[in-house]
Scaffold this motif. Structure first.
Motif, PDB file in Angstrom:
ATOM      1  N   GLN A  83       0.344  -0.968  -0.077  1.00 20.36           N
ATOM      2  CA  GLN A  83      -0.051   0.507  -0.418  1.00 20.36           C
ATOM      3  C   GLN A  83       0.927   1.447   0.046  1.00 20.36           C
ATOM      4  OE1 GLN A  83      -0.881  -2.935   1.751  1.00 20.36           O
ATOM      5  NE2 GLN A  83      -2.531  -2.945  -0.039  1.00 20.36           N
ATOM      6  N   GLY A  84       2.482   0.934   0.131  1.00 22.36           N
ATOM      7  CA  GLY A  84       3.322   2.151  -0.279  1.00 22.36           C
ATOM      8  C   GLY A  84       3.328   3.243   1.269  1.00 22.36           C
ATOM      9  N   ASN A  85       2.595   1.854   2.112  1.00 21.85           N
ATOM     10  CA  ASN A  85       3.197   2.328   3.548  1.00 21.85           C
ATOM     11  C   ASN A  85       4.551   2.210   4.263  1.00 21.85           C
ATOM     12  OD1 ASN A  85       0.480   3.364   4.465  1.00 21.85           O
ATOM     13  ND2 ASN A  85      -0.570   1.126   5.199  1.00 21.85           N
ATOM     14  N   THR A  86       5.218   3.347   4.660  1.00 20.56           N
ATOM     15  CA  THR A  86       6.525   3.237   5.433  1.00 20.56           C
ATOM     16  C   THR A  86       6.658   2.396   6.551  1.00 20.56           C
ATOM     17  OG1 THR A  86       6.343   4.854   6.932  1.00 20.56           O
ATOM     18  CG2 THR A  86       7.768   4.630   3.752  1.00 20.56           C
ATOM     19  N   ALA A  87       6.632   2.010   7.583  1.00 23.99           N
ATOM     20  CA  ALA A  87       6.848   1.486   9.008  1.00 23.99           C
ATOM     21  C   ALA A  87       6.507   3.063  10.536  1.00 23.99           C
ATOM     22  CB  ALA A  87       8.219   0.759   9.882  1.00 23.99           C
ATOM     23  N   LEU A  88       6.922   3.858   9.605  1.00 25.64           N
ATOM     24  CA  LEU A  88       6.021   5.232   9.965  1.00 25.64           C
ATOM     25  C   LEU A  88       4.574   4.898  10.156  1.00 25.64           C
ATOM     26  CD1 LEU A  88       6.436   7.215  12.187  1.00 25.64           C
ATOM     27  CD2 LEU A  88       7.280   9.277   9.566  1.00 25.64           C
ATOM     28  N   HIS A  89       3.903   4.434   8.834  1.00 25.94           N
ATOM     29  CA  HIS A  89       2.457   4.744   8.611  1.00 25.94           C
ATOM     30  C   HIS A  89       2.034   3.845   9.562  1.00 25.94           C
ATOM     31  CE1 HIS A  89       3.729   6.699   4.571  1.00 25.94           C
ATOM     32  NE2 HIS A  89       2.550   7.680   4.925  1.00 25.94           N
ATOM     33  N   GLU A  90       2.461   3.130   9.735  1.00 26.09           N
ATOM     34  CA  GLU A  90       1.844   1.564  10.828  1.00 26.09           C
ATOM     35  C   GLU A  90       1.947   2.531  11.710  1.00 26.09           C
ATOM     36  OE1 GLU A  90       0.129  -0.580   9.127  1.00 26.09           O
ATOM     37  OE2 GLU A  90       1.094  -0.502   7.180  1.00 26.09           O
ATOM     38  N   ILE A  98       7.531  10.813   2.417  1.00 23.52           N
ATOM     39  CA  ILE A  98       6.911  10.346   1.716  1.00 23.52           C
ATOM     40  C   ILE A  98       5.006   9.391   2.296  1.00 23.52           C
ATOM     41  CG2 ILE A  98       6.829   7.153   1.551  1.00 23.52           C
ATOM     42  CD1 ILE A  98      10.241   7.835   2.889  1.00 23.52           C
ATOM     43  N   ARG A  99       4.475   9.501   0.981  1.00 25.68           N
ATOM     44  CA  ARG A  99       3.316   9.327   0.695  1.00 25.68           C
ATOM     45  C   ARG A  99       2.865   7.898   0.350  1.00 25.68           C
ATOM     46  NH1 ARG A  99       0.604  14.275   0.367  1.00 25.68           N
ATOM     47  NH2 ARG A  99       1.439  15.810  -0.122  1.00 25.68           N
ATOM     48  N   ASN A 100       1.503   7.337   1.505  1.00 24.45           N
ATOM     49  CA  ASN A 100       1.871   6.077   0.204  1.00 24.45           C
ATOM     50  C   ASN A 100       0.584   6.272  -0.110  1.00 24.45           C
ATOM     51  OD1 ASN A 100      -1.059   6.663   1.294  1.00 24.45           O
ATOM     52  ND2 ASN A 100      -0.647   6.129   3.285  1.00 24.45           N
ATOM     53  N   GLN A 101       0.279   4.739  -1.174  1.00 23.34           N
ATOM     54  CA  GLN A 101      -0.341   5.337  -2.136  1.00 23.34           C
ATOM     55  C   GLN A 101      -1.932   6.101  -2.955  1.00 23.34           C
ATOM     56  OE1 GLN A 101      -1.300   1.128  -3.849  1.00 23.34           O
ATOM     57  NE2 GLN A 101       1.326   0.336  -4.076  1.00 23.34           N
ATOM     58  N   LEU A 102      -2.187   6.114  -1.340  1.00 19.81           N
ATOM     59  CA  LEU A 102      -3.652   6.664  -1.310  1.00 19.81           C
ATOM     60  C   LEU A 102      -3.316   8.319  -1.215  1.00 19.81           C
ATOM     61  CD1 LEU A 102      -5.804   5.279   1.596  1.00 19.81           C
ATOM     62  CD2 LEU A 102      -5.967   5.131  -1.106  1.00 19.81           C
ATOM     63  N   GLY A 103      -1.166   8.213  -1.197  1.00 15.63           N
ATOM     64  CA  GLY A 103      -1.501  10.066  -1.040  1.00 15.63           C
ATOM     65  C   GLY A 103      -1.334  10.306   0.626  1.00 15.63           C
ATOM     66  N   GLU A 104      -0.847   9.429   1.279  1.00 21.69           N
ATOM     67  CA  GLU A 104      -1.327   9.865   3.139  1.00 21.69           C
ATOM     68  C   GLU A 104      -0.260   9.893   3.589  1.00 21.69           C
ATOM     69  OE1 GLU A 104      -5.377   7.834   3.740  1.00 21.69           O
ATOM     70  OE2 GLU A 104      -3.914   6.880   3.309  1.00 21.69           O
ATOM     71  N   THR A 105       0.450  11.371   3.787  1.00 19.53           N
ATOM     72  CA  THR A 105       1.618  11.382   5.151  1.00 19.53           C
ATOM     73  C   THR A 105       1.425  10.629   6.117  1.00 19.53           C
ATOM     74  OG1 THR A 105       1.555  13.414   5.992  1.00 19.53           O
ATOM     75  CG2 THR A 105       2.798  12.952   3.300  1.00 19.53           C
ATOM     76  N   PRO A 106       2.493  10.295   6.657  1.00 18.64           N
ATOM     77  CA  PRO A 106       3.071   9.552   7.914  1.00 18.64           C
ATOM     78  C   PRO A 106       1.261  10.564   8.808  1.00 18.64           C
ATOM     79  CG  PRO A 106       4.732   9.343   7.161  1.00 18.64           C
ATOM     80  CD  PRO A 106       4.090  10.100   6.377  1.00 18.64           C
ATOM     81  N   LEU A 107       1.729  12.483   9.051  1.00 20.60           N
ATOM     82  CA  LEU A 107       1.113  13.286   9.402  1.00 20.60           C
ATOM     83  C   LEU A 107      -0.352  12.626   9.346  1.00 20.60           C
ATOM     84  CD1 LEU A 107       0.318  15.176  11.009  1.00 20.60           C
ATOM     85  CD2 LEU A 107       1.816  16.909   9.223  1.00 20.60           C
ATOM     86  N   VAL A 115      -5.428  10.684  -3.640  1.00 20.04           N
ATOM     87  CA  VAL A 115      -6.519   9.943  -4.160  1.00 20.04           C
ATOM     88  C   VAL A 115      -7.731  10.547  -4.243  1.00 20.04           C
ATOM     89  CG1 VAL A 115      -6.283   8.528  -1.869  1.00 20.04           C
ATOM     90  CG2 VAL A 115      -7.384   7.413  -4.669  1.00 20.04           C
ATOM     91  N   ASP A 116      -8.072  10.854  -3.192  1.00 20.30           N
ATOM     92  CA  ASP A 116      -9.967  11.866  -3.218  1.00 20.30           C
ATOM     93  C   ASP A 116      -9.789  12.993  -2.580  1.00 20.30           C
ATOM     94  OD1 ASP A 116      -8.702  11.890  -0.565  1.00 20.30           O
ATOM     95  OD2 ASP A 116     -11.385  10.177  -0.348  1.00 20.30           O
ATOM     96  N   GLN A 117      -8.438  13.903  -2.887  1.00 15.65           N
ATOM     97  CA  GLN A 117      -8.114  15.565  -1.823  1.00 15.65           C
ATOM     98  C   GLN A 117      -8.929  15.294  -1.355  1.00 15.65           C
ATOM     99  OE1 GLN A 117      -6.228  16.942  -4.112  1.00 15.65           O
ATOM    100  NE2 GLN A 117      -5.671  14.953  -5.518  1.00 15.65           N
ATOM    101  N   VAL A 118      -9.446  15.125  -0.543  1.00 11.71           N
ATOM    102  CA  VAL A 118      -9.642  14.608   0.926  1.00 11.71           C
ATOM    103  C   VAL A 118      -9.169  15.511   2.134  1.00 11.71           C
ATOM    104  CG1 VAL A 118     -11.359  14.226   3.302  1.00 11.71           C
ATOM    105  CG2 VAL A 118     -11.045  12.972   1.347  1.00 11.71           C
ATOM    106  N   SER A 119      -9.170  16.841   2.554  1.00  8.27           N
ATOM    107  CA  SER A 119      -7.876  17.568   3.528  1.00  8.27           C
ATOM    108  C   SER A 119      -8.212  16.798   4.772  1.00  8.27           C
ATOM    109  CB  SER A 119      -8.432  18.909   3.539  1.00  8.27           C
ATOM    110  OG  SER A 119      -9.667  19.013   4.784  1.00  8.27           O
ATOM    111  N   ILE A 120      -6.784  17.284   5.700  1.00  6.54           N
ATOM    112  CA  ILE A 120      -6.807  16.050   6.709  1.00  6.54           C
ATOM    113  C   ILE A 120      -7.781  16.955   8.011  1.00  6.54           C
ATOM    114  CG2 ILE A 120      -5.344  18.247   7.478  1.00  6.54           C
ATOM    115  CD1 ILE A 120      -3.150  16.431   8.772  1.00  6.54           C
ATOM    116  N   LEU A 121      -7.902  17.827   7.760  1.00  5.82           N
ATOM    117  CA  LEU A 121      -9.395  17.948   8.970  1.00  5.82           C
ATOM    118  C   LEU A 121     -10.917  18.020   8.704  1.00  5.82           C
ATOM    119  CD1 LEU A 121     -10.495  19.984  10.880  1.00  5.82           C
ATOM    120  CD2 LEU A 121     -10.893  22.196   9.573  1.00  5.82           C
ATOM    121  N   HIS A 122     -11.038  17.237   7.017  1.00  4.40           N
ATOM    122  CA  HIS A 122     -11.988  16.396   6.989  1.00  4.40           C
ATOM    123  C   HIS A 122     -12.339  15.320   7.163  1.00  4.40           C
ATOM    124  CE1 HIS A 122     -12.988  20.021   3.920  1.00  4.40           C
ATOM    125  NE2 HIS A 122     -14.602  19.471   3.745  1.00  4.40           N
ATOM    126  N   ILE A 123     -11.091  14.136   7.413  1.00 10.94           N
ATOM    127  CA  ILE A 123     -10.851  13.032   7.597  1.00 10.94           C
ATOM    128  C   ILE A 123     -11.012  12.760   8.845  1.00 10.94           C
ATOM    129  CG2 ILE A 123      -8.872  13.426   8.201  1.00 10.94           C
ATOM    130  CD1 ILE A 123     -10.111  10.738   5.875  1.00 10.94           C
TER     131      ILE A 123
END
Length: 264
Positions: free
Chosen positions: A98-105, A151-160, A192-200
């Protein structure tokens, strides 16, 4: 016909190869699943090169699995087996299917200590690689060094972003301090869907996280998701968010702050 047969043979050989590889890693995977950490540590102490070998068809290494389990002590032990700076950088940045590093986990679990360990190691490796006097534009040069927080995963998410999505406010706050002021915008939206960090955070009903985001980054209140809703409008369309005394106080405060910060 011959070409089709060759393709089928190659596919069968690949399946067999993957099967054999997974069989070799069956022990470590089971030890992790059943919290047999001492047995797992003995295995990797005897086979340190296997730390970077995938254990699952999703390309999860033992680092991904231990990170998701939230075992900082085991992570420290496994990392101690990797002596060379380039290999350690590879370990820190390895991605699963999924493109996740250990920090994503780690971000998904909210383990602050493990998150600080991983970022601290990354900072150390960057310094060590710089001392090697490598070409600045090379594969391991400082100019091209990509930090684990970026680093972003396949959804375009950073660990933050991922930490906020799971409502882990303390870890999200820490990761935010590790991001440069000029780069923070990159963590506010996934591709992947342009959802903001506040929205999520609102969608997950993680109101403590949402309140912190709104207070710290006030312009987020004005952002709209794909349906044209701001975070406040999205919240108003979530009846389940208004249940419970604790939640009620949180969403009231969030609504107040969204109104205040969105005023012209």
């Amino acid at each position: 016909m011959t070409e089709l047969k060759n393709i089928e043979m190659e596919e069968m050989e690949e399946v067999e190869r993957v099967g054999k590889a997974l069989k070799r890693t069956q022990g470590p995977y089971q030890w992790a699943m059943y919290d047999n950490w001492e047995r797992l540590k003995r295995h990797y102490s005897d086979n340190p090169r296997e730390v970077l070998v995938p254990l699952t068809t999703n390309k999860d290494t033992i680092l991904h699995i231990v990170a998701f389990a939230g075992r900082k002590d085991v992570l420290e032990f496994l990392i101690s087996l990797i002596k060379e700076a380039r290999q350690l950088h590879h370990a820190l940045t390895m991605e699963n299917g999924q493109g996740n590093t250990a920090l994503h986990e780690v971000a998904a679990t909210g383990n602050l200590a493990a998150g600080m360990l991983w970022v601290g190691l990354d900072n150390r490796v960057k310094i060590e690689l710089a001392r090697l006097d490598l070409p600045q534009n090379g594969a391991h040069g400082c100019a091209s060094y990509k930090r684990v927080v970026e680093i972003r995963n396949q959804l375009g998410e950073t660990p933050l972003y991922r930490a906020a999505a799971f409502g882990h406010t303390k870890l999200a706050k820490y990761l935010a301090t590790q991001v440069g002021v000029d780069d923070i915008e990159l963590h506010f939206q996934r591709h992947v869907d342009q959802v903001s960090i506040l929205h999520i955070a609102v969608i997950g009903q993680h109101f403590e996280t949402a309140l912190w985001l709104q207070k710290e980054y006030q312009n987020l209140a004005e952002r709209k998701e794909s349906n044209g809703f701001t975070s406040l409008q999205l919240l108003a369309r979530m009846p389940s968010a208004f249940q419970g005394k604790f939640r009620k106080s949180k969403w009231k405060m969030l609504i107040y702050k969204c109104k205040i910060y969105s005023m012209p």
